[in-house]
Enzyme design. Structure first.
Site, PDB file in Angstrom:
ATOM      1  N   SER A  34       0.866  -1.418   0.065  1.00 20.44           N
ATOM      2  CA  SER A  34       0.141   0.093   0.156  1.00 20.44           C
ATOM      3  C   SER A  34       0.701   1.244   0.107  1.00 20.44           C
ATOM      4  CB  SER A  34      -0.899   0.004   1.120  1.00 20.44           C
ATOM      5  OG  SER A  34      -0.341   0.270   2.511  1.00 20.44           O
TER       6      SER A  34
ATOM      7  N   LYS B 166       0.401   4.107   7.145  1.00 19.51           N
ATOM      8  CA  LYS B 166      -0.213   4.872   6.318  1.00 19.51           C
ATOM      9  C   LYS B 166       0.123   6.482   6.470  1.00 19.51           C
ATOM     10  CE  LYS B 166      -2.802   1.688   4.444  1.00 19.51           C
ATOM     11  NZ  LYS B 166      -2.147   0.321   5.054  1.00 19.51           N
TER      12      LYS B 166
END
Length: 204
Positions: free
Chosen positions: A119, A162
């Site tokens: 990601s 993230k």
């Protein structure tokens, strides 16, 4: 301690200081043994004595800090994996130690995590990379963080890597992947464990 042994001990101590000043990391026991022309086991015994006398500090198997230059060197525990994708259950399992040069990384308390998933590939964080994280419980919008979030279906908490953003709603946050094929994660009451500052990776 016999005079010869004391001379060898101080030779090792001086070599450690010179090595750290030049390379900004500590020498291996094998390198120390080679310099003073002794066995690895003998070199290790001298390191134990230097440690007991407070002249050096050993962190893990390979990292040594000298009392002369401890201001510039530290070590960060490698505490397991962090998800670059869906959050994974966070288990702080120390797998080793990473030497940290405070002149390069800056002040703070650090840990290292192994990235898992894809990601964050747009910012160069690939599966298996080592991410150096400065421990802190706050973050600014746009920083890449290690965040603890509660799983959707149970009370377990999981960790993920993230990019972090506040939203207009109180206690609602947006965790954004750096992968065009993945969606943002919207979470409530996120717990920040730290901010990513460096990535270490193998060259291909």
């Amino acid at each position: 301690m016999r005079p010869k042994n004391n001379e060898t001990k101080m030779q090792i101590y001086e070599f450690i200081n010179e090595y750290i000043n030049e390379h900004r990391t500590s020498p291996s026991v094998r390198e120390i043994a080679s310099v003073v022309n002794c066995s690895i086991s003998t070199a290790y015994k001298f390191l134990v004595r230097l440690d007991e006398e407070g002249l050096i500090e050993r962190c893990g198997r390979r990292h040594i800090t000298s009392s002369v230059n401890s201001w510039s060197m530290d070590c960060a525990p490698i505490v397991g994996m962090v998800a670059c994708g869906q959050p994974i259950t966070a288990i702080e399992n120390i797998q080793g130690y990473l030497p940290i040069n405070k002149e390069y990384f800056g002040a703070g308390d650090y840990m290292a995590l192994i990235a898992e998933g894809k990601s964050m590939i747009n910012v160069g964080i690939d599966n298996g990379d080592l991410v150096v994280v400065r421990r802190q419980n706050t973050a600014e919008d746009g920083q890449i963080v290690v965040a603890m979030v509660q799983n959707e279906y149970d009370s377990e908490c999981s960790a993920t890597l993230k990019r972090f953003f506040h939203t207009e709603k109180r206690n609602v946050f947006r965790l954004c992947p750096e992968n065009d094929e993945m969606d943002d994660i919207i979470v409530n009451n996120v717990e920040i464990l730290g901010v990513a500052v460096k990535v270490l990776k193998d060259l291909k």
